[in-house]
Design an enzyme around this catalytic site. Structure first.
Site, PDB file in Angstrom:
ATOM      1  N   CYS A 191       5.434  -6.370  43.018  1.00  0.00           N
ATOM      2  CA  CYS A 191       4.292  -5.823  42.279  1.00  0.00           C
ATOM      3  C   CYS A 191       3.117  -5.534  43.202  1.00  0.00           C
ATOM      4  O   CYS A 191       2.220  -4.770  42.853  1.00  0.00           O
ATOM      5  CB  CYS A 191       3.891  -6.758  41.154  1.00  0.00           C
ATOM      6  SG  CYS A 191       3.598  -8.424  41.697  1.00  0.00           S
TER       7      CYS A 191
ATOM      8  N   HIS B 203       4.023  -7.572  61.165  1.00  0.00           N
ATOM      9  CA  HIS B 203       3.737  -7.374  59.742  1.00  0.00           C
ATOM     10  C   HIS B 203       4.845  -7.973  58.872  1.00  0.00           C
ATOM     11  O   HIS B 203       4.557  -8.673  57.896  1.00  0.00           O
ATOM     12  CB  HIS B 203       3.580  -5.884  59.453  1.00  0.00           C
ATOM     13  CG  HIS B 203       3.238  -5.608  58.026  1.00  0.00           C
ATOM     14  ND1 HIS B 203       1.965  -5.785  57.525  1.00  0.00           N
ATOM     15  CD2 HIS B 203       3.999  -5.233  56.971  1.00  0.00           C
ATOM     16  CE1 HIS B 203       1.963  -5.506  56.235  1.00  0.00           C
ATOM     17  NE2 HIS B 203       3.192  -5.165  55.873  1.00  0.00           N
TER      18      HIS B 203
ATOM     19  N   GLU C  50       1.945 -18.133  48.465  1.00  0.00           N
ATOM     20  CA  GLU C  50       2.834 -18.147  47.273  1.00  0.00           C
ATOM     21  C   GLU C  50       4.294 -18.051  47.732  1.00  0.00           C
ATOM     22  O   GLU C  50       4.589 -17.353  48.721  1.00  0.00           O
ATOM     23  CB  GLU C  50       2.445 -17.044  46.282  1.00  0.00           C
ATOM     24  CG  GLU C  50       2.364 -15.638  46.863  1.00  0.00           C
ATOM     25  CD  GLU C  50       3.671 -14.907  46.760  1.00  0.00           C
ATOM     26  OE1 GLU C  50       4.567 -15.424  46.097  1.00  0.00           O
ATOM     27  OE2 GLU C  50       3.804 -13.832  47.365  1.00  0.00           O
TER      28      GLU C  50
END
Lengths: 271, 454
Positions: free
Chosen positions: B53, B99, B114
């Site tokens: 998301c 990255h 998270e």
């Protein structure tokens, strides 16, 4: 050879003690990976050392302060490992391992030599008596420790302060269970120890046994133990009041230990 | 751009608004097909797509020319290039590796630390592998990525503390009760946040849910959702002590629970602890309730201050995680560079082996002239072993220098070593040819032997 094993055990306990701080306080898994094996290895070497010592000396009973210290350290580490197996918490190791290390330090330097005047120490029941009472002491130490930690955790949760150095504290319920179970196990051990001791003393010493200050204090401690168990069970005693009770019994336990100086019944050897 | 190169192209929550991200979003069901399509883009050798998301990222090992990934996104998602261009980022080689490591370690997430993102990257890898889009290049990179993410989790406390109100409530409950198995939860009032907290508690094992609400229908609906029981609001005080955790979120203007209620509850529960989570504003539980022994009370401010403190803690841990990633990027780069050494080393070894074999043949000829008896197999094996051992010892420093130059990415030095050796080989070859001519008549000249040894 037993002294070598004892020294190896002391080194293992030392390593575990050093690893205990980062493992418990900062929850570093890498340190836990060293801490637990070191504690287990120490326990094994320690057990071998005591077994070899008793076997070489052709007696069942550890005598003298240093041998008793060594046995108590073994029981404390054993109790810690049991707690770890049951609750998967290493927090108690932060106290158990340094204590065991300190207890083992002097015996590892060298044990006293004893000659025995009493054939009683060669009996199998005497080791059950001694081990059961030492196990009761170890259980009481853990119960007191659990009660103190409960108090700390309770205060931490009540005050809503989250000091990072206390995040390692186990949940309240875990500590309550550890404290309660340690007490129950300790009570059974103490009952067995006192019962066997009384029967053996009846045969060898006679009624004078019950006038011995150590024996009187031991029975006093046993009664307090019953009182504490009853109160905890009926009222669900926790927190501060549980600490008061445990501290009281612990003080009596220390005085029982100290009463060795005045005891005539508990003298089997000449150093 | 050759094989082994890396290109990462995409948008995330920092670079693009949600309106754009949702247009680029790829569902789990579509991921395989889209990855397959990406693999068809000219110049794409290997490919993987991470779609969550908060991000859509295309990770590509180009094959020759740079592939047109912007064109792929334009075409596939029908998003105009001018709309997309200001929001996309592109990383190459080392920056792309960094990255990816940061993404998998949850340092690039909206909520730093998270845990879901690592699972999402793993899922993307599994899908890409299943459609044949992952080969040696991405395989190596992704295995490294998973190891780095694991290392960050293990060596820092980045995910150690919760930062959402609901998960903090669960953590606190676990600090009180240990396991939440068979614990009973009482929802007083049916707010959205209390529902969320209850859901978290049930996920962790809480068994029974009681619901009391002034609007009975809402209580019934909520109880049905959790498979719980409805308690009439009038029975609140007689039933509350059955619950271990009470979550209050009513709209009551006055406090519902007072310390006196707490004392009664504790008496009836025989001092079994209770946890009050008061997320109502105005509050439902008197703050003095926290003074009752065995009762723990957290209101919304308390929970938020815990969240803020945990977020600060995570930020500190993130700094440590960044340092780990920097080291790991360096290490990965060295691994990649060391692959450049392989052909040079192989070439060197082959050339030296050729020299050794040639020398052995020469020595064999000379020995035949010295003795009528040929060398036995055992003697010949000893000579073989001796020459091979010497060769390896002579080569060792050169090989180390090649490996070091490759690891440092020092292509000039690597080329120098290669050319030096090529020259040696050329010298040897020409010398050997002339030697072969002389050897047929007499012994080899001494200076030539010493040159070869040098």
């Amino acid at each position: 050879m037993f002294l070598l094993w004892l020294r190896v055990a002391a080194v293992c306990y030392g390593i575990a003690t050093v690893c205990a701080l980062p493992a418990v306080l900062y929850c570093r898994r890498r340190w836990v990976k060293v801490f637990l094996p070191a504690a287990m290895a120490g326990f094994l070497f320690h057990f071998v050392s005591i077994a070899e010592l008793l076997s070489e000396a052709h007696r069942w009973m550890p005598v003298g302060t240093r041998e008793m210290q060594s046995l108590l350290a073994l029981l404390i580490v054993g109790a810690f490992l049991l707690i770890w197996l049951r609750y998967r918490t290493v927090s108690f190791g932060m106290f158990a391992l340094p204590l065991a290390f300190l207890l083992v330090l002097f015996p590892a330097i060298g044990l006293e030599r004893y000659t025995f005047s009493s054939p009683l120490v060669r009996g199998g029941w005497i080791i059950v008596h001694v081990c059961a009472l030492l196990a009761a002491y170890a259980a009481l130490i853990f119960s007191l420790l659990a009660s103190f930690l409960y108090l700390l955790q309770e205060k931490r949760l009540k005050d809503r302060e989250r000091p990072s150095f206390l995040t390692w504290l186990p949940p309240l319920e875990t500590m309550n269970q550890i404290g309660q179970r340690a007490l129950v196990i300790g009570f059974h051990c103490m009952t067995v120890g006192l019962l066997i001791g009384s029967l053996l003393a009846q045969e060898s010493v006679g009624p004078a046994y019950f006038r011995d200050p150590k024996v009187v204090l031991s029975f006093g401690m046993w009664l307090l133990y019953i009182g504490m168990l009853l109160v905890r069970r009926t009222t669900g005693l926790r927190g501060r009041r549980a600490v008061y009770w445990s501290s009281l019994v612990f003080l009596v336990m220390l005085s029982v230990w100290a009463a060795n100086i005045f005891s005539s019944v508990h003298r089997f050897s000449v150093p | 751009m050759g094989v082994g190169s890396l290109l990462l192209f995409g948008v995330n929550h920092k670079s693009a608004p949600v309106e754009l991200r949702e247009r680029l979003a790829i569902s789990s069901a579509q991921l395989g097909d889209v990855t397959r399509s990406l693999l068809q883009v000219p110049g794409v050798h290997e490919a993987m797509i991470v779609s969550t998301c908060n991000r859509v990222e295309l990770l590509v090992c180009p094959d020759g020319d740079a592939p047109d990934l912007m064109g792929f996104l334009n075409g596939f998602f029908a998003v105009d290039g001018s709309v997309l261009a200001p929001h996309v980022y592109e990383y190459r080689e080392r920056e792309a590796v960094r990255h990816l490591f940061r993404v998998a370690s949850s340092l690039d997430s909206m909520v730093v630390g998270e845990p879901q993102i690592l699972g999402q990257v793993k899922e993307a890898y599994t899908v890409a592998k299943s459609v044949g889009a992952v080969q040696s290049g991405l395989e190596k990179l992704l295995q490294n990525t998973f190891n780095v993410a694991k290392k960050v989790r293990n060596e820092t406390e980045i995910g150690g503390s919760s930062v959402s109100i609901a998960s903090i409530a669960v953590d606190l409950a676990e600090k009180i009760f240990g396991s939440l198995e068979k614990k009973k939860v009482f929802l007083v009032g049916a707010g959205e946040m209390s529902e969320l907290a209850a859901r978290h508690l049930v996920q962790r094992g809480a068994s029974s849910i009681f619901v009391a609400n002034r609007t009975h229908e809402r209580a019934v609906r909520l109880a049905a959702e959790f498979g719980g029981h409805v308690i009439r609001f009038d029975d609140l005080y007689t039933s509350a002590d059955r619950a271990d955790i009470i979550i209050t979120s009513t709209g009551s203007p006055t406090m519902i629970f007072s310390p006196e209620h707490g004392v009664q509850f504790m008496h009836r529960r025989r001092n079994q602890p209770m946890f009050f989570i008061d997320i109502a504003v105005p509050r439902d539980v008197d703050p003095e309730m926290n003074r009752v022994e065995g009762i723990f009370l957290y209101d919304i401010d308390d929970l938020q201050s815990v969240a803020a403190s945990n977020q600060t803690g995570r930020a500190k841990e993130a700094e440590q995680a960044e340092a780990i990633i920097e080291l790991e990027v360096e290490r990965y780069q060295r691994q990649l560079n060391s692959r450049d050494a392989v052909p040079v080393i192989r070439e060197l070894q082959q050339s030296v082996e050729t020299m050794r074999q040639a020398e052995l043949r020469r020595a064999e000829g000379r020995l035949r002239t010295l003795s009528a008896e040929p060398l036995s197999d055992a003697q010949w094996a000893a000579v073989e072993s001796l020459t091979r051992g010497m060769m390896n010892k002579f080569l060792h420093p050169t090989l180390q220098a090649i490996k070091a130059a490759a690891a440092e990415g020092d292509t000039a030095k690597l080329e120098l070593l290669r050319s030096t050796f090529d020259r040696k080989s050329a010298v040897y070859t020409s010398a050997h040819l002339s030697l072969a001519a002389i050897d047929s008549d007499s012994e080899p000249p001494q200076h030539l032997s010493s040159e070869e040894e040098s």
